[in-house]
Design a protein around this motif. Structure first.
Motif, PDB file in Angstrom:
ATOM      1  N   THR A   1     -13.643   6.031 -11.211  1.00  0.00           N
ATOM      2  CA  THR A   1     -13.114   7.148 -12.312  1.00  0.00           C
ATOM      3  C   THR A   1     -11.932   7.047 -11.726  1.00  0.00           C
ATOM      4  N   ARG A   2     -10.930   7.006 -12.948  1.00  0.00           N
ATOM      5  CA  ARG A   2      -8.987   7.604 -13.133  1.00  0.00           C
ATOM      6  C   ARG A   2      -9.480   8.855 -12.654  1.00  0.00           C
ATOM      7  N   GLU A   3     -10.402   9.736 -13.097  1.00  0.00           N
ATOM      8  CA  GLU A   3      -9.996  11.095 -13.350  1.00  0.00           C
ATOM      9  C   GLU A   3     -10.258  11.139 -10.593  1.00  0.00           C
ATOM     10  N   LEU A   4     -10.682  10.631 -10.928  1.00  0.00           N
ATOM     11  CA  LEU A   4     -11.613  10.670  -8.982  1.00  0.00           C
ATOM     12  C   LEU A   4     -10.111  10.087  -8.105  1.00  0.00           C
ATOM     13  N   ALA A   5     -10.070   9.135  -9.009  1.00  0.00           N
ATOM     14  CA  ALA A   5      -9.050   8.746  -7.916  1.00  0.00           C
ATOM     15  C   ALA A   5      -7.599   9.358  -8.146  1.00  0.00           C
ATOM     16  N   MET A   6      -7.112  10.097  -8.904  1.00  0.00           N
ATOM     17  CA  MET A   6      -6.330  10.773  -8.530  1.00  0.00           C
ATOM     18  C   MET A   6      -6.645  11.995  -8.147  1.00  0.00           C
ATOM     19  N   GLN A   7      -7.700  12.917  -7.868  1.00  0.00           N
ATOM     20  CA  GLN A   7      -8.480  13.599  -7.441  1.00  0.00           C
ATOM     21  C   GLN A   7      -7.634  13.633  -5.781  1.00  0.00           C
ATOM     22  N   VAL A   8      -8.196  11.681  -5.416  1.00  0.00           N
ATOM     23  CA  VAL A   8      -8.474  11.736  -4.303  1.00  0.00           C
ATOM     24  C   VAL A   8      -7.205  11.603  -3.341  1.00  0.00           C
ATOM     25  N   ALA A   9      -6.601  10.377  -4.853  1.00  0.00           N
ATOM     26  CA  ALA A   9      -5.180  10.378  -3.927  1.00  0.00           C
ATOM     27  C   ALA A   9      -3.983  11.666  -3.701  1.00  0.00           C
ATOM     28  N   GLU A  10      -4.568  12.626  -4.797  1.00  0.00           N
ATOM     29  CA  GLU A  10      -3.935  14.165  -4.104  1.00  0.00           C
ATOM     30  C   GLU A  10      -3.912  14.661  -2.788  1.00  0.00           C
ATOM     31  N   ALA A  11      -5.503  14.052  -2.788  1.00  0.00           N
ATOM     32  CA  ALA A  11      -5.766  15.138  -1.648  1.00  0.00           C
ATOM     33  C   ALA A  11      -5.463  14.802   0.125  1.00  0.00           C
ATOM     34  N   VAL A  12      -5.464  13.110  -0.170  1.00  0.00           N
ATOM     35  CA  VAL A  12      -5.261  12.448   0.646  1.00  0.00           C
ATOM     36  C   VAL A  12      -3.619  13.078   1.009  1.00  0.00           C
ATOM     37  N   GLU A  13      -2.678  12.935  -0.231  1.00  0.00           N
ATOM     38  CA  GLU A  13      -1.500  13.440  -0.238  1.00  0.00           C
ATOM     39  C   GLU A  13      -1.000  14.983   0.416  1.00  0.00           C
ATOM     40  N   SER A  14      -2.600  15.384   0.429  1.00  0.00           N
ATOM     41  CA  SER A  14      -2.266  16.673   0.924  1.00  0.00           C
ATOM     42  C   SER A  14      -2.381  16.593   2.554  1.00  0.00           C
ATOM     43  N   PHE A  15      -3.246  15.392   3.076  1.00  0.00           N
ATOM     44  CA  PHE A  15      -3.134  15.542   3.785  1.00  0.00           C
ATOM     45  C   PHE A  15      -2.534  15.190   5.170  1.00  0.00           C
ATOM     46  N   ALA A  16      -1.326  13.697   4.809  1.00  0.00           N
ATOM     47  CA  ALA A  16      -0.308  13.660   4.439  1.00  0.00           C
ATOM     48  C   ALA A  16       0.960  13.869   4.889  1.00  0.00           C
ATOM     49  N   THR A  17       0.846  14.886   4.494  1.00  0.00           N
ATOM     50  CA  THR A  17       2.172  15.775   4.316  1.00  0.00           C
ATOM     51  C   THR A  17       2.786  16.443   5.905  1.00  0.00           C
ATOM     52  N   HIS A  18       2.757  15.711   7.037  1.00  0.00           N
ATOM     53  CA  HIS A  18       3.424  16.098   8.242  1.00  0.00           C
ATOM     54  C   HIS A  18       3.318  14.699   9.151  1.00  0.00           C
ATOM     55  N   LEU A  19       3.576  13.668   7.559  1.00  0.00           N
ATOM     56  CA  LEU A  19       2.896  11.940   8.537  1.00  0.00           C
ATOM     57  C   LEU A  19       4.506  11.441   7.413  1.00  0.00           C
ATOM     58  N   PRO A  20       5.334  11.735   7.562  1.00  0.00           N
ATOM     59  CA  PRO A  20       6.739  11.462   6.695  1.00  0.00           C
ATOM     60  C   PRO A  20       6.515   9.830   7.026  1.00  0.00           C
ATOM     61  N   GLY A  21       6.736   9.900   5.354  1.00  0.00           N
ATOM     62  CA  GLY A  21       7.123   8.231   4.887  1.00  0.00           C
ATOM     63  C   GLY A  21       5.828   7.527   4.572  1.00  0.00           C
ATOM     64  N   VAL A  22       4.402   7.959   4.544  1.00  0.00           N
ATOM     65  CA  VAL A  22       3.566   7.562   4.393  1.00  0.00           C
ATOM     66  C   VAL A  22       3.658   7.610   2.592  1.00  0.00           C
ATOM     67  N   GLN A  23       3.026   6.695   2.351  1.00  0.00           N
ATOM     68  CA  GLN A  23       3.057   6.382   0.625  1.00  0.00           C
ATOM     69  C   GLN A  23       1.782   6.279   0.205  1.00  0.00           C
ATOM     70  N   VAL A  24       1.247   7.774  -0.314  1.00  0.00           N
ATOM     71  CA  VAL A  24      -0.030   7.341  -1.076  1.00  0.00           C
ATOM     72  C   VAL A  24      -0.087   6.907  -2.665  1.00  0.00           C
ATOM     73  N   LEU A  25      -0.942   5.714  -3.067  1.00  0.00           N
ATOM     74  CA  LEU A  25      -0.050   5.605  -5.184  1.00  0.00           C
ATOM     75  C   LEU A  25      -1.569   5.597  -5.316  1.00  0.00           C
ATOM     76  N   PRO A  26      -2.063   6.505  -6.232  1.00  0.00           N
ATOM     77  CA  PRO A  26      -3.140   6.053  -6.907  1.00  0.00           C
ATOM     78  C   PRO A  26      -2.721   5.061  -8.348  1.00  0.00           C
ATOM     79  N   VAL A  27      -3.794   4.491  -8.371  1.00  0.00           N
ATOM     80  CA  VAL A  27      -3.922   3.663  -9.549  1.00  0.00           C
ATOM     81  C   VAL A  27      -4.634   3.473 -10.781  1.00  0.00           C
ATOM     82  N   TYR A  28      -4.365   2.976 -11.839  1.00  0.00           N
ATOM     83  CA  TYR A  28      -5.850   3.166 -12.569  1.00  0.00           C
ATOM     84  C   TYR A  28      -5.375   3.173 -13.946  1.00  0.00           C
TER      85      TYR A  28
END
Ligand code: AMP
Length: 603
Positions: A95-122
């Motif tokens: 679902t769109r909701e889960l995709a957004m949540q997961v993308a947000e979580a992965v982004e929060s794990f990537a805060t110290h990886l400069p330049g790594v881009q996470v994109l939710p698509v739904y």
């Protein structure tokens, strides 16, 4: 705090530092306050870091997002060219909701990886911005299968460089008919990709996907014991403070719960909300920590028997409250502690029933919400606050559902005759359309008078648009200053957005005044009327409804009072206190009364 489920870390488990995460990911874990990995993390992270495929039988709330999200980020090659849609990791979510949540979580794990881009698509979102982002280069795509397929078909996304593929909630994805898309997506990814498949259940169809597309997977299963928390559907809504009361009234008006508990943080707020609900025609009672035990028991008994449907309470007051009828818990204010949150929502979902919990979160309380989610290991689902239109629709549907029974009961000749007369051609030869007439009757029955209702709906839409855009008056104020919102907040009853149920007016007659005596001082209607007539020169007929509350009372007065009259009445004594009369603006003059009782109606 009490542990809501068996998946919480225990002393026997390793710490995150034992799992061998790269330093930037360990820093992110530290930032998030995760110290001990959950069972699924303890097993999945080392396996995935070692390059193995995994299948995980795990539900939401077990920490599965970090279980795959951290190793996924560890597998990325930050220097590779990811432009023109050549992504390195793909997470599929149903679902769109889960995709957004997961993308947000992965982004929060990537805060110290400069330049790594996470994109939710739904689906449901415009293509262009997603395509532009893909063209510019993203490392991780989190998407629903349908929209991922669309991007593949349009050539905006390529899977030939994918190193890490995740199927989240695989059973749900197949149930939603995405089996074919999932097959196609697997077919386009390189053979040497790593795969993590998560599913709440492992039916044969999922087994088959795993057998076909995973290589010798490590199989992990964590159970989630049934607990209070799992039987309660937990939601939240972003509500600016000044819209809380209006939102609450609409939530109550559209709720199917037998009974509801509304939690506030302070005793004063509990009384204010109780008063505001009663003013709007909701039959509500308030209990707070220092309400007399006898009275508390009476109120709880009324709640249990069905004589009362809405209880406003503080945490202390609701302790130990055990009423099966409670189908909804509303956190009017978020609790300070996550532990209190667990206790609050434990008031519903009892005796094997399912319950619902809705938390109001002001725009600058999102961080507090995240903290609660982390502590209880559950993501709350965002809910929509019902609009005035939703309330009307709900009321209309309820009325329509009783029509067959009313028809059955018969004795409709009076109304049939009146309607027949109404539907005969008028002098101008036109006949009203029966459907339009029935619609108008329904509108009248639900209290929708047309123009005022339209204004309330427009106001609601404007407010929701502000919240969605993240730019409410409150966030702007919060941006300007870091003050605690509670100190700057307005009184909840200042929120008067026209959705007062039909027949209830702010002052049924004239102006509503507030006087500074209430139950706590032993005030009686007689005494108030006496002071108004003796000191204020009013006649009995000038005085309308009197509502006595804990620390103050509200009086409807039809005759306009000038300053001199108000001064005179204000100095009058009732129950040994000056009345200090003033027009009721919604703000309490006497705060935090010792006794907070259910308002007594004394007309
Ligand atoms: P999930 O099952 O992935 O949806 O995670 C549920 C919630 O638990 C999320 O709010 C996470 O941030 C939180 N969480 C995940 N792992 C941990 C952990 N090891 N310690 C504390 N909280 C966690």
């Amino acid at each position: 705090m009490s542990t809501p489920d068996s998946t919480l870390p225990t002393d026997a488990q390793p710490t995150f530092r034992d799992l061998g995460l790269p330093a930037p990911l360990q820093s992110a874990v530290d930032d998030l306050g995760f110290t001990t990995p959950s069972p699924i993390q303890a097993e999945a992270v080392p396996a995935l870091l070692a390059g193995r495929d995994i299948t995980g039988v795990a539900q939401t709330g077990t920490g599965k997002t970090a279980a795959f999200g951290l190793p996924l980020l560890a597998a990325l090659d930050a220097d590779a060219d990811v432009s023109r849609g050549h992504v390195q990791a793909l997470v599929l979510a149903p679902t769109r909701e889960l995709a957004m949540q997961v993308a947000e979580a992965v982004e929060s794990f990537a805060t110290h990886l400069p330049g790594v881009q996470v994109l939710p698509v739904y689906g449901g979102a415009p293509y262009q911005p997603q395509q532009r982002a893909l063209r510019d280069g993203v490392h991780v795509v989190v998407g629903t299968p349908g929209r991922v397929m669309d991007h593949l078909d349009r050539g905006a996304l390529h899977l030939d460089t994918v190193k890490f593929l995740v199927l989240d909630e695989a059973d749900e994805m197949l149930r939603m008919g995405f089996a074919e898309d999932v097959e196609t997506i697997f077919g386009q990814a390189p053979a040497e990709r790593q795969v993590a498949l998560f599913s709440a259940t492992m039916p044969p169809a999922i087994r088959q996907v795993a057998d076909t597309h995973l290589t010798d997977p490590v199989q992990i299963a964590v159970s989630r014991q049934s607990s209070t928390v799992t039987t309660v559907e937990q939601t939240y809504a972003v509500v600016p403070f000044r819209h809380k009361v209006g939102s609450l009234v609409r939530v109550l008006a559209t709720s199917d719960a037998d009974a509801t508990i509304v939690f506030t943080r302070t005793r004063a707020a509990a009384e204010e909300v109780g008063v505001a609900l009663v003013e709007r025609g909701v039959s509500a009672a308030t209990i707070s920590g220092d309400v007399a035990q006898k009275e508390r028991e009476k109120i709880v008994e009324r709640l249990r028997s069905g004589a009362l449907d809405v209880l406003v309470a503080t945490d202390v007051a609701a302790r130990g409250l055990d009423v099966d009828r409670i189908g909804l818990v509303v956190n009017f204010d978020l609790p300070r502690e996550a532990e209190a949150y667990v206790h609050r929502i434990g008031r519903t979902g009892r005796a094997g029933r399912t319950g619902k919990a809705l938390s109001f979160v002001t725009p600058h309380e999102r961080g507090k919400l995240k903290h609660i989610e982390r502590t209880i290991r559950t993501r709350l689902v965002e809910a929509e606050i019902p609009s005035p239109r939703d309330v009307s629709a709900h009321r209309a549907r309820t009325i329509l559902s009783t029509v067959p029974t009313r028809l059955e009961a018969g004795r409709l000749d009076l109304y049939t005759q009146l309607l027949t007369e109404h539907l005969t051609p008028g002098e101008d030869g036109t006949t009203p359309d029966p459907t339009q007439v029935a619609a108008a009757l329904l509108a009248l029955a639900v209290g929708d008078d047309g123009p005022q209702h339209l204004a309330a709906q427009a106001e609601h839409e404007k407010e929701r648009a502000e919240v969605k855009g993240g730019r409410t008056r409150e966030t702007k104020r919060a941006e300007r200053s870091d003050r605690d919102g509670d100190r700057t907040r307005r009184h909840p009853r200042a929120d008067r957005d026209g959705d007062r149920p039909r027949g209830i007016r702010r002052a049924a007659e004239g102006t509503r005044y507030r006087v500074a005596v209430g139950h706590a001082h032993g005030a009686q209607p007689r005494g108030i009327v006496g002071a108004l007539t003796n000191e204020g020169g009013l006649r009995g007929a000038d005085i309308g409804k009197i509502d006595i509350f804990g620390s103050f009372s509200l009086v409807d007065i039809t005759k306009p009072l000038d300053d001199a009259a108000m001064n005179k009445i204000g100095r009058a004594n009732v129950a040994g206190r000056q009345l200090r009369i003033a027009p009721d603006k919604g703000a309490p003059q006497a705060r935090a009364p010792r006794s907070e009782r259910r308002p007594a109606h004394t007309a």
